[in-house]
Write an enzyme that holds these catalytic residues in place. Structure first.
Site, PDB file in Angstrom:
ATOM      1  CG  ASP A 256      -7.041  -1.337   0.029  1.00 14.66           C
ATOM      2  OD1 ASP A 256      -6.555  -2.471   0.181  1.00 14.66           O
ATOM      3  OD2 ASP A 256      -7.253  -0.821  -1.082  1.00 14.66           O
ATOM      4  CD  GLU A 293      -2.504  -3.247   0.784  1.00 13.34           C
ATOM      5  OE1 GLU A 293      -2.161  -4.191   0.049  1.00 13.34           O
ATOM      6  OE2 GLU A 293      -3.551  -2.601   0.601  1.00 13.34           O
TER       7      GLU A 293
END
EC number: 3.2.1.141
Length: 596
Positions: A256, A293
């Site tokens: 993330d 990401e």
């Protein structure tokens, strides 16, 4: 990974890194009644060997309240309670013959365990693995399962990075899901959050210098990757990667917001993570995939490592949000906020044909600056970029959690699916997308502290009020919000839903079996925005002709000669063949093969 906590017939060694503590006590038992002093080593690690009793334990630093183990594998009574011992060797794995799924064969399916089924558990997911196999996806990507406060939530406010959320089924439940998925031929990736912890149950900073105010993130102080004590922090995060890939047999991780991992060392933490995943993959013969990401639009994230630091970070893939944005604008016409730049008529041809980064050194009006770097398809193939029509972010961060298909006709959603699934990128679907689920996917939490619950409510209202959506924002703390976001599996067989599902199956099958959809790469794809809402894509001998609207959007249909030797591989909506001519009507799409 037994169903209960681990007890031992003999002594066990407990260790805790707490370099600034003056005293540390081990508290044993669910009530913490047994106190055992720990001994400090020169390296800041405290240690004691003792009988573990019932397997519940916590640590008290300098006489303070007990806190969970930073490396706890299970918090059966919540993130504020004592930790529970787990034996990772106890689970009866049956996947010895599993050989994994390479990235070039990946069709990813993102799901949230707590809303995928009414059961809200890992076992509930297992019950629907046959659906995923029949759909044709090859990778299941789980949203975060690290322990977080309350019963339900998105998981991005996790506070125990090593523990598996107890309401989902705990460590044994995750192991059962991974084992069952492998038996079905499905790889499993897990979304992990290393860049911050949530606000409730965040005890790491009390134990050791896991965070630093030298750098900042949208969530506060950054993880300490390059300051004093950062050697142990990096080891903590690398061991976390090892835990998921080895002890839980996971095939990959989605990392993330890696742009919030501030690291000024010569060797970035992400490079070390990539090297670790590669080592595990080589040793086991099962590919381990790390997908980032990243908001940087920098191909160096997925450029292979090279001796002397001459290469990139070496991660295997990264999300390509620009592809999503261009598709979203083309399908919906929305052009507010960060979508504004993607209203450019050349945005869709650019991201479907030549680069995943629309901003590749160009000016971003949303950021107010030049952004990104160009991708060279000859060295960075399209499969390294994970593209989507919908994700948890792009749906859940809308005011009411409305899905793409809630605002456009069914045929236009099908056309978007065709453009995505015939692209040179690794495609990812969001749960329920394949049948046009009627359920929204909204933001929900279960914070026990009223001050935090109210802060979340007010924050969501304020975030969307300026868009005119404030009154419609669902209450994140309302049980009805998570219930409304739970898939309704009875829809799969209903009219409209079953036809879209069949089309998705067909597209995924074509992606696997049509040579051009496997061999013709990024930079070799031609994309043309025709008159009105028409889009034509040519990838080798495959052509996709889509009409993304009609009527008020203009360009209600496309009519022309059927290419010599062409055959219809898939169609949805008003597609007519008349002799040697083809007509594609409004909100319709056709995929042709064998085109000269």
């Amino acid at each position: 990974m037994t169903e209960g906590t681990r007890t031992s017939p003999g002594p066990l060694t407990f260790r805790l890194w707490a370099p600034d503590a003056r005293t540390v006590e081990l508290r044993l038992g669910a009530d913490g009644a047994t106190t055992v002093p720990m001994v400090r080593g020169d390296d800041g690690w405290w240690e004691v060997t003792t009988d573990p009793g019932d397997g519940r334990y916590a640590y008290s630093l300098d006489g303070g309240s007990p806190v969970p183990d930073p490396r706890s594998r299970w918090q059966p009574d919540g993130v504020h309670a004592p930790s529970a011992l787990v034996d990772p060797a106890a689970f009866p794995w049956t996947d010895a013959g599993w050989r994994g799924v390479p990235l070039e064969d990946a069709v990813v399916y993102e799901l949230h365990v707590g809303t995928f089924t009414p059961e809200r558990t890992f076992d509930g997911v297992v019950a629907h693995l046959d659906h995923l196999v029949d759909l044709g996806v090859t990778v299941v990507e789980l949203m975060p399962v690290a322990a977080f406060p309350g019963r339900h939530g998105w998981g991005y406010d996790g506070v125990a990075p090593y523990a598996v959320h107890a309401p989902y089924g705990g460590p044994a439940g995750l192991a059962r899901l991974v084992d069952a998925a492998h038996a079905h031929g499905l790889a499993v990736w897990l979304d992990v959050v290393h860049n911050h912890l949530g606000p409730s149950g965040n005890y790491l900073g009390q134990v050791a210098p896991y965070f630093t105010d030298r750098h900042h993130t949208p969530w506060g102080a950054a993880v300490n990757l390059d300051g004093p004590g950062s050697d142990e922090v990096r080891a903590y995060l690398l061991d976390n990667v090892r835990l998921w890939l080895e002890d839980y047999h996971l095939d990959g991780l989605r990392l993330d917001a890696v742009h919030a991992l501030h690291d000024e060392r010569a060797t970035h933490l992400l490079e070390e993570m990539a090297a670790l995943a590669d080592e595990i993959g080589e040793r086991t013969g099962i590919p381990r995939t790390l997908v980032a990401e990243s908001d940087r639009n920098d191909p160096a994230t997925v450029t292979p490592r090279a001796p002397g630091g001459a290469g990139g970070l070496g991660l295997h893939g990264q999300w390509a949000d620009d592809v999503h944005h261009a598709l979203h604008v083309a399908l919906t016409g929305e052009a507010q906020g960060y979508y504004a730049d993607f209203a450019d008529p050349q945005a869709l041809p650019k991201v479907l044909g030549t680069t995943p980064f629309f901003h590749d050194g160009t000016y971003s009006t949303f950021r107010g600056r030049v952004h990104g770097r160009a991708v060279d398809p000859s060295t960075t193939p399209g499969r390294r970029f994970v593209a989507s029509l919908q994700t948890h972010d792009q749906v859940g961060n809308r005011a009411t959690g409305d899905r793409l298909g809630h605002g456009i006709p069914l045929g236009r959603a099908a056309a978007g699916a065709a453009l995505l699934l015939t692209s040179p990128y690794t495609p990812m679907l969001f749960m329920g997308e394949e049948w046009g689920a009627s359920t929204p996917w909204q933001y929900f939490t279960d914070h026990q502290e009223e001050w935090l619950a109210e802060a979340v409510r007010q924050g969501r209202q304020a975030e969307f009020a300026e868009h005119g959506w404030g009154a419609a924002v669902p209450d994140p703390q309302d049980e009805g919000t998570v219930t409304a976001s739970t898939l309704r599996w009875e829809e799969v067989a209903r009219e409209g839903h079953r036809e879209l599902l069949a089309f998705y199956r067909q597209l995924i099958h074509l992606r696997r079996t049509v040579p051009a959809l496997r061999s013709v790469g990024l930079g070799e794809v031609e994309v043309c925005r025709g008159p009105g809402a028409a889009v034509t894509v040519r990838r080798g001998d495959v052509r996709v002709v889509a009409v993304l609207g009609g009527g008020s959007r203009g360009g209600g249909r496309v009519e022309g000669e059927l290419p010599e030797g062409a055959e219809v591989l898939a169609r949805f909506g008003a597609v007519q063949l008349d002799g040697g001519r083809i007509v594609v009507g409004p909100d319709s799409v056709v995929v042709l093969g064998g085109c000269a």
